[in-house]
Design a protein around this motif. Structure first.
Motif, mmCIF file in Angstrom:
data_model
loop_
_atom_site.group_PDB
_atom_site.id
_atom_site.type_symbol
_atom_site.label_atom_id
_atom_site.label_comp_id
_atom_site.label_asym_id
_atom_site.label_seq_id
_atom_site.Cartn_x
_atom_site.Cartn_y
_atom_site.Cartn_z
ATOM 1 N N ARG A 95 -22.510 11.331 -52.752
ATOM 2 C CA ARG A 95 -20.912 10.782 -52.845
ATOM 3 C C ARG A 95 -19.873 11.497 -51.863
ATOM 4 N NH1 ARG A 95 -18.199 14.692 -56.716
ATOM 5 N NH2 ARG A 95 -17.826 16.311 -55.212
ATOM 6 N N GLU A 96 -20.495 12.689 -50.489
ATOM 7 C CA GLU A 96 -19.963 12.119 -49.540
ATOM 8 C C GLU A 96 -20.674 11.325 -48.937
ATOM 9 O OE1 GLU A 96 -17.003 14.134 -47.632
ATOM 10 O OE2 GLU A 96 -18.008 14.167 -50.193
ATOM 11 N N LEU A 97 -21.872 11.040 -48.532
ATOM 12 C CA LEU A 97 -23.047 10.241 -47.305
ATOM 13 C C LEU A 97 -22.445 8.828 -48.531
ATOM 14 C CD1 LEU A 97 -26.567 11.460 -48.429
ATOM 15 C CD2 LEU A 97 -24.686 11.824 -46.108
ATOM 16 N N SER A 98 -22.914 8.304 -49.038
ATOM 17 C CA SER A 98 -22.298 6.917 -49.484
ATOM 18 C C SER A 98 -21.028 6.543 -48.616
ATOM 19 C CB SER A 98 -22.674 6.043 -50.429
ATOM 20 O OG SER A 98 -21.165 5.944 -50.802
ATOM 21 N N ALA A 99 -20.074 7.170 -48.792
ATOM 22 C CA ALA A 99 -18.318 7.251 -48.614
ATOM 23 C C ALA A 99 -18.577 6.831 -46.947
ATOM 24 C CB ALA A 99 -17.328 8.415 -48.780
ATOM 25 N N ARG A 100 -18.981 7.829 -46.190
ATOM 26 C CA ARG A 100 -19.851 7.121 -44.775
ATOM 27 C C ARG A 100 -20.742 6.514 -44.371
ATOM 28 N NH1 ARG A 100 -18.954 11.883 -40.374
ATOM 29 N NH2 ARG A 100 -19.393 13.612 -41.203
#
Lengths: 346, 346
Positions: A95-100
């Motif tokens: 959730r956090e990684l793909s946003a970045r």
DNA sequence: CTGAAAGCGCTTACAG
DNA sequence: CTGAAAGCGCTTACAG
């Protein structure tokens, strides 16, 4: 979406279409000064039209960043499969990684030796910018390797010996106390603990927490069994505990799979749940809510745990350091598997 | 393992140490002619000494290969977590991939729209050389996107409409027949099927196979319920089936989690397993072997399935095409959850 | 047998 | 405001 020659578009294709230099394209696309706003807009339109995205390989070369992080799970696949924890944790990470726009590389290996080899390879090949380390052992040989390589990493779970590895950890103390306090309030005196793998650091931390929580109530903590988290060992541990001369009236498990196994064993041995045996599960997944009886469980937000871990790792990669974080403690969700003991023990 | 300046070694560091050109280093390390065997050995020794590995980014740039493949799971994380299938499948994929030094990029998303977006991004960024596609829908909107992009892919499971996507699939026909034939041989006449998600292609294929297998024995296949694979829907489906005026004497489930749920429901409803209800689980994981009673299940090698899928994908990437493969059919492992029906139905 | 050079797709100082 | 050039770490024809 592809250029006429069938290959994926590059900034050169965009530059050609726009009639500018590739430098101008780069400036336009990266929002840097040096291009008129009309030119910029025209370039952006062409890029969108072409479905262009910068090649990670090229960005990696110039920025010396892989734009990826790694996760290596070192448990037998069969054990991982039935453990709902990991998929939820991974979902949280992403959730956090793909946003970045950071990719997650996953590898599943048998043991730490293989995990270390894979880490070294990934780092040497510049495949990853950092690692998420899970399932820390009391004595964990991966830690010195991370230090040796200078590989940025974050531990999901407390780090033994308080090494220099930042971590995102759970408040095991509070969680275990919540379970023990509740059972004691119900009238239980003889409470057992079916813990996880003894080599894992958090297994030991939780056992310590269990001992302390029991001591607060002046109770001994004799009945502690370690397992490998599987249904099989959960069942075996339960059988062992229920076969003792004075058997526990309540058991707190380190995951939910073993707690469900315990319900089956109790039934098989003619021990009524919750009348004669109260059961508390360690993680609150589907299994708990829908078992029969539904299981009282320690509930915590595993996806958030994953997300926080990812965020801490990215901070570590960007800033060179990251604070160690503490997750909110698990809360006890009371369901049908816990009750006052029928005949008060002792 | 690092060069004096603390950065990871490159062929330039090796060339400097060896006193040769970087071209010579590359030739030596890639086993190509053009360097004397002494020089080659010296270069190899230095590379090993430095712990050098070629940067994937650099190799990607020159070879236009990402040396990675992608897997996107499009199911809610909670559902994935309790499904032992995926971890075993992934472990199988990686057994093959890591031997070839190909990394696996994993992403977990909510739906196909998000999966498509992620695929487009990975391909445009040149992050992956190909994709593994799982959980194909009867009408699957990912398929035209793969074709549009020219993204090499392999389907794990049969492809609806026989598109041009090669696949590695299971012999559902044989597996379902094995279960039905066995139950019929035991004396069952009223056999129900608790299937998976109705949108999935393999759910429909297995339902068709179930219908055909029943027809072979001249039996109607009325009792078919679709679910989302969760414990909850497995329990609900079982409750529904057991509440019918003439209830089935046997149920075949599409996974193992629901089969375990069914045992609980049967117990709750006072239906004896296997005397009054025989249960067959769809996948044979830990849960089956250790449930109470242990579950008769369709056993198949999920890790091998993953490994074959990976191999087919790599072949597709290398050769531009790959044959569609058929896995060995699942075999029925008979345990305690199946028996002749107490009072023969009808 | 070995060296010098081009090129993969970008970013980023550096000149004009 | 824009263009030409260097450089990231490799591989691979191409000269010597």
């Amino acid at each position: 979406m592809t250029t006429p020659d069938g290959r994926r578009p590059t900034i050169a294709s965009i530059a050609a279409r726009a009639g500018v230099s590739i430098g101008a394209v780069s400036y336009a696309l990266n929002g840097r000064p040096g291009v008129s706003s009309e030119t910029r807009q025209r370039i952006i339109d062409i890029a969108n039209d072409l479905g262009w995205r910068p090649s990670v390989a090229a960005r990696s070369m110039v920025g010396s960043r892989a734009h990826s992080v790694g996760l290596i799970l070192a448990r037998p696949a069969d054990t991982l499969g039935v453990e709902p924890f990991f998929m939820r944790f991974i979902a949280g990470l992403e959730r956090e990684l793909s946003a970045r726009r950071i990719a997650l590389l996953l590898q599943i290996v048998e043991d730490h030796a293989a995990a270390i080899e894979a880490m070294r390879l990934w780092w040497a090949e510049r495949r990853v910018d950092g690692m998420v380390i899970t399932d820390l052992w009391v004595k964990d040989e991966r830690l010195p390797v991370l230090a040796e390589l200078g590989l940025p990493a974050i531990a999901a779970g407390r780090v033994p010996g308080g090494g220099d590895l930042p971590s995102v950890s759970t408040d095991d103390e509070a969680a275990v106390s919540a379970a023990v306090d509740y059972l004691v309030a119900l009238g239980h005196r003889r409470i057992a603990r079916v813990a996880g793998l003894p080599v894992l650091n958090h297994t030991q931390l939780r056992i310590d927490a269990f001992r302390r929580a029991m001591r607060v109530h002046g109770l001994p903590a004799r009945d502690i069994v370690t397992t490998d988290y599987t249904w099989g060992e959960g069942a075996r541990a339960t059988r062992t505990l229920l076969s003792r001369r004075t058997r526990p009236t309540a058991i707190i498990f380190d995951n939910d799979l073993m707690a469900v196994a315990a319900v089956n064993v109790a039934q098989e041995m003619g021990v009524a749940v919750p009348a004669e045996l109260s059961i508390v599960a360690g993680d609150d997944s589907q299994l708990c809510a829908l078992a029969h009886p539904a299981l009282t469980a320690l509930a915590w937000d595993i996806q958030a745990y994953g997300a926080h871990t990812a965020r801490a790792l990215l901070q570590r990669i960007d800033d060179g350091h990251a604070p160690s974080l503490r997750e909110q403690a698990a809360t006890l969700v009371v369901r049908g598997s816990t009750a006052a003991p029928v005949k008060a023990a002792r």
